[in-house]
Design an enzyme around this catalytic site. Sequence first.
Site, PDB file in Angstrom:
ATOM      1  N   ARG A 129      -6.117  83.481  34.509  1.00  0.00           N
ATOM      2  CA  ARG A 129      -6.304  82.761  33.194  1.00  0.00           C
ATOM      3  C   ARG A 129      -4.942  81.976  32.733  1.00  0.00           C
ATOM      4  O   ARG A 129      -4.938  80.764  32.288  1.00  0.00           O
ATOM      5  CB  ARG A 129      -6.800  83.764  32.122  1.00  0.00           C
ATOM      6  CG  ARG A 129      -8.339  83.940  32.005  1.00  0.00           C
ATOM      7  CD  ARG A 129      -8.621  85.344  31.078  1.00  0.00           C
ATOM      8  NE  ARG A 129      -7.862  86.237  32.099  1.00  0.00           N
ATOM      9  CZ  ARG A 129      -8.384  86.934  33.113  1.00  0.00           C
ATOM     10  NH1 ARG A 129      -9.767  86.166  33.706  1.00  0.00           N
ATOM     11  NH2 ARG A 129      -8.032  87.642  34.114  1.00  0.00           N
ATOM     12  N   THR A 130      -3.728  82.597  32.673  1.00  0.00           N
ATOM     13  CA  THR A 130      -2.499  82.084  32.387  1.00  0.00           C
ATOM     14  C   THR A 130      -2.120  80.995  33.388  1.00  0.00           C
ATOM     15  O   THR A 130      -1.707  79.863  32.530  1.00  0.00           O
ATOM     16  CB  THR A 130      -1.588  83.218  32.234  1.00  0.00           C
ATOM     17  OG1 THR A 130      -2.000  84.377  31.599  1.00  0.00           O
ATOM     18  CG2 THR A 130      -0.334  82.476  31.707  1.00  0.00           C
ATOM     19  N   LYS A 188      13.107  86.165  51.258  1.00  0.00           N
ATOM     20  CA  LYS A 188      14.359  85.971  52.076  1.00  0.00           C
ATOM     21  C   LYS A 188      15.417  86.680  51.593  1.00  0.00           C
ATOM     22  O   LYS A 188      16.617  86.530  52.127  1.00  0.00           O
ATOM     23  CB  LYS A 188      14.669  84.777  52.433  1.00  0.00           C
ATOM     24  CG  LYS A 188      13.281  84.075  53.057  1.00  0.00           C
ATOM     25  CD  LYS A 188      13.645  82.494  53.405  1.00  0.00           C
ATOM     26  CE  LYS A 188      12.362  81.950  54.208  1.00  0.00           C
ATOM     27  NZ  LYS A 188      12.717  80.360  54.231  1.00  0.00           N
ATOM     28  N   ARG A 209       6.007  83.835  35.661  1.00  0.00           N
ATOM     29  CA  ARG A 209       5.645  85.291  35.442  1.00  0.00           C
ATOM     30  C   ARG A 209       6.216  86.012  36.341  1.00  0.00           C
ATOM     31  O   ARG A 209       6.212  85.777  37.546  1.00  0.00           O
ATOM     32  CB  ARG A 209       3.999  85.389  35.423  1.00  0.00           C
ATOM     33  CG  ARG A 209       3.732  86.942  35.571  1.00  0.00           C
ATOM     34  CD  ARG A 209       2.170  86.937  35.418  1.00  0.00           C
ATOM     35  NE  ARG A 209       1.670  86.792  34.208  1.00  0.00           N
ATOM     36  CZ  ARG A 209       0.177  86.830  33.785  1.00  0.00           C
ATOM     37  NH1 ARG A 209      -0.580  87.421  34.602  1.00  0.00           N
ATOM     38  NH2 ARG A 209      -0.103  86.547  32.649  1.00  0.00           N
ATOM     39  N   HIS A 211       4.181  89.105  26.561  1.00  0.00           N
ATOM     40  CA  HIS A 211       3.327  87.974  26.919  1.00  0.00           C
ATOM     41  C   HIS A 211       3.241  86.801  25.753  1.00  0.00           C
ATOM     42  O   HIS A 211       2.206  86.901  24.976  1.00  0.00           O
ATOM     43  CB  HIS A 211       2.127  88.285  27.456  1.00  0.00           C
ATOM     44  CG  HIS A 211       1.395  87.462  28.273  1.00  0.00           C
ATOM     45  ND1 HIS A 211       1.617  86.169  28.446  1.00  0.00           N
ATOM     46  CD2 HIS A 211       0.171  87.711  28.989  1.00  0.00           C
ATOM     47  CE1 HIS A 211       0.770  85.497  29.076  1.00  0.00           C
ATOM     48  NE2 HIS A 211      -0.017  86.492  29.728  1.00  0.00           N
TER      49      HIS A 211
END
Length: 307
Positions: free
Chosen positions: A56-57, A86, A107, A135
């Site tokens: 959703r986000t 890396k 995120r 959030h």
Amino acid sequence: MERKLYHVMGAKQFSRPELEELFEAAQAMEEVVRAGGSRKYEGRIMTTLFFEASTRTRLSFESAMTRLGGSVIGTENAAQFSSAIKGETLEDTIRIVTGYSDIIVMRHTEIGAAKRAAAVAGVPVINAGDGAGEHPTQALLDAYTIQKEFGRIDGLRIAMVGDLAYGRTVHSLSYILANYSDVSIYYISPDNVRIPESVKRYMDSKGIRYKETADLNAVAGEIDVLYQTRIQKERFTSLEEYEKASGKYIVDLELMDRLNKNAIVMHPLPRAGEITEEVDRDPRAAYFRQAVNGLYIRMALIDKCLS
């Protein structure tokens, strides 16, 4: 807004006047979507850097930028498909991405990662979730949903249920609700995932009434909003601790009968059995409407950051 919105780091940064202005902007964005979108940010690029899974986000942010006329680049699994694998530091990744884009949505698995990114970025950074921390954009769409459903937030009784220790949506929503008057919050959870002391201290400092309990049935008839959350297996350090918390609270038709007729049920999603599918047919089930509201709030945020 009273000041230009640049980075979106956490829910505490928003004052009530800023929230009201943002919600007005989100309502205007609903009209933009109905009209077929905008070309306002044509030629502007948003990078989505998701080091943790999202549906959703990520998609709502990407849809938001596209509907505003902009373009999107990025990765849905930056931990595996970026130079992080890396050994590149987060700071170096952000420095590079800044040169490719006009705004970054990130995120990450680590608390505080968004602030680290913002410290070196030359473009706005929006925190789309940092581990078990915050959030903020979810909390903003949650509050917008409550405002739309009731026409107000002041005076409401809101129960937050489930994983309150690791549930970053609950932390951020608590901080947003602290801007409103005469709000009562019920924190309902198993003992091993109770709301953190830091959140309670903040609510105390703002004079917000709250109650901790393990008994959802006892308060179901008193509340206006039931905000259910998933017990997040990925956050627990052991299977034993997860199993102590799992399956304790299920929103089913029996529980819906206990709620008052004007109450709503919300969930940040995804759900994992804590709301049965039979509940979806109840008009008080607001969680899919809530998810759609995320598009409008994120369009408004992008516009505030870039304008």
